[in-house]
Design a protein around this motif. Structure first.
Motif, PDB file in Angstrom:
ATOM      1  N   SER A   4       0.829  -1.209   0.000  1.00 58.30           N
ATOM      2  CA  SER A   4       0.000   0.000   0.000  1.00 58.30           C
ATOM      3  C   SER A   4       0.862   1.258   0.000  1.00 58.30           C
ATOM      4  O   SER A   4       0.550   2.244  -0.676  1.00 58.30           O
ATOM      5  CB  SER A   4      -0.910   0.013   1.227  1.00 58.30           C
ATOM      6  N   ASN A  53      -7.359   3.064   6.298  1.00 56.43           N
ATOM      7  CA  ASN A  53      -7.204   1.702   5.781  1.00 56.43           C
ATOM      8  C   ASN A  53      -6.256   0.817   6.578  1.00 56.43           C
ATOM      9  O   ASN A  53      -6.399  -0.409   6.555  1.00 56.43           O
ATOM     10  CB  ASN A  53      -6.728   1.752   4.319  1.00 56.43           C
ATOM     11  N   HIS A  54      -5.294   1.417   7.285  1.00 62.73           N
ATOM     12  CA  HIS A  54      -4.312   0.598   8.001  1.00 62.73           C
ATOM     13  C   HIS A  54      -4.153   0.983   9.470  1.00 62.73           C
ATOM     14  O   HIS A  54      -3.370   0.361  10.186  1.00 62.73           O
ATOM     15  CB  HIS A  54      -2.946   0.677   7.302  1.00 62.73           C
TER      16      HIS A  54
END
Length: 374
Positions: A4, A53-54
């Motif tokens: 990512s 997202n993380h």
């Protein structure tokens, strides 16, 4: 995670010239050395992406080579948060009951029909007061969500109730789990809460003003000499302007408990606006200055509060005790939520100074700064 990161770097045209990773107590940390500082818009997009997202925060650190550091966000909550909230509800409720019962008793003695139940009024007082504090925190929440900043709170801070000589609370604070991506976002986060809270306080205050009753000056003197009523030791410009909605024409205004909510909101807003550590005012002023200058300013403010308190006490102003107590509280808060220098924003290469946020900050400060009453 690495995939990512490289996808985002490729998307924004970021050239990596070095890389390292290491294990921290919170998880794996990634450092990427890049060819040149990442622009504000690109950094903001990357910042939001990895938080959403993380659950990682991204910092852009100023060094010989710009560093993009990816840090895992801690999951731990605030200790004793529930205890502080329950205690604040209790101390605010006691304050509300003391105000309501006193207001009803004086009105009854003067033959003024008000139909006020102290217990019901105390409950309404507590709920409205905590709602006003909640609106303050919602201002922070909306501002933080706009830029993807994660916050924890609010932390309600109890204080002695009015029966013990104070107002039941020192307000509430929030804790940032991630730094705002830019100085502008830091300033916006800081000012949004006080601005929302003061507006909520004003709306409650309008109801409180017209629910208050005027009593003859001579009667007020008699009640004061008997120790049944007392004058406020301090006021604020905003409160004085609000009282102009109901001119007393030589009489004395016996304020309703709901109007006292506005009074307290203004006082605790002043506390929040002080440029100390990570209080709201601390965020606004940190967006405009270096961490060292900001830290020095905080120490100066604490000293000024203490000196003001001592000076007022020497001049026989009861407000001196408030200022002395406030300096002590701020000193403790500074050690609790402002250990070391304020970290500022996540992007150390952001050199913008959002001076326009200083205008609402100064206006609010003028409206809520406590003024001693003789």
């Amino acid at each position: 995670m690495l995939e990512s990161i490289y996808q985002q770097f490729s998307k924004h045209g970021i050239l990596v010239v070095g890389y390292s990773e290491y294990q921290s107590s919170l998880g794996k940390v990634f450092d990427f050395y890049v060819e040149k500082p990442v622009g504000k818009d690109a950094f903001s997009n990357i910042y939001k992406f990895f938080i959403e997202n993380h659950h990682y925060m991204v910092l852009q650190i100023k060094s010989e080579r710009p560093v993009l550091r990816f840090l895992p966000i801690p999951e731990r909550g605030i200790p004793f948060k529930q205890v502080l909230t329950i205690t604040t509800f209790f101390t605010v409720g006691l304050t509300g009951y003391g105000l309501a019962s006193g207001f009803a008793e004086i009105a009854s003695k003067l033959g003024i029909p008000i139909g006020l139940n102290p217990f019901a009024t105390a409950l309404v007082y507590t709920l409205l007061f905590l709602l006003a504090l909640g609106v303050h925190e919602l201002g922070h929440v909306f501002s933080s969500k706009r830029e993807g900043v994660l916050i924890e709170g609010p932390i309600f801070i109890p204080a002695p109730p009015i029966q013990l000589g104070f107002i039941g609370t020192f307000g509430a604070v929030i804790m940032m789990k991630t730094l705002p991506p830019s100085r502008r976002d830091l300033a916006r986060l800081g000012i949004s809460g006080p601005l929302s809270g003061v507006l909520a306080g004003l709306l409650i205050g309008v109801v409180g003003v017209f629910s208050s009753v005027s009593i003859p000056y001579e009667k007020a003197v008699e009640l004061a000499e008997a120790g049944e009523i007392g004058a406020m030791p301090l006021t604020t410009l905003g409160f004085k302007l609000l009282l102009m909605l109901k001119p007393v024409n030589g009489e004395v205004l016996l304020i309703h408990p709901l109007l006292f909510i506005t009074y307290i909101i203004f006082i605790v807003t002043f506390l929040n606006l002080l440029p100390i550590g990570q209080l709201d005012g601390g965020h606004v002023l940190r967006s405009l200055m270096s961490p060292r200058a900001h830290e020095k300013l905080g120490k100066i403010v604490i000293a000024l509060l203490a000196v003001t308190g001592l000076s007022l006490m020497l001049m026989n102003y009861a407000a001196g005790y408030y200022y002395l107590l406030l300096s002590l509280v701020v000193f403790i808060l500074r050690g609790f939520i402002a250990k070391g220098q304020h970290p500022g924003s996540a992007d150390q290469y952001d050199d913008e100074r959002p001076w326009h946020y200083l205008i609402p900050y100064v206006v609010l400060l003028v409206l809520v700064t406590p003024i001693p009453v003789g």
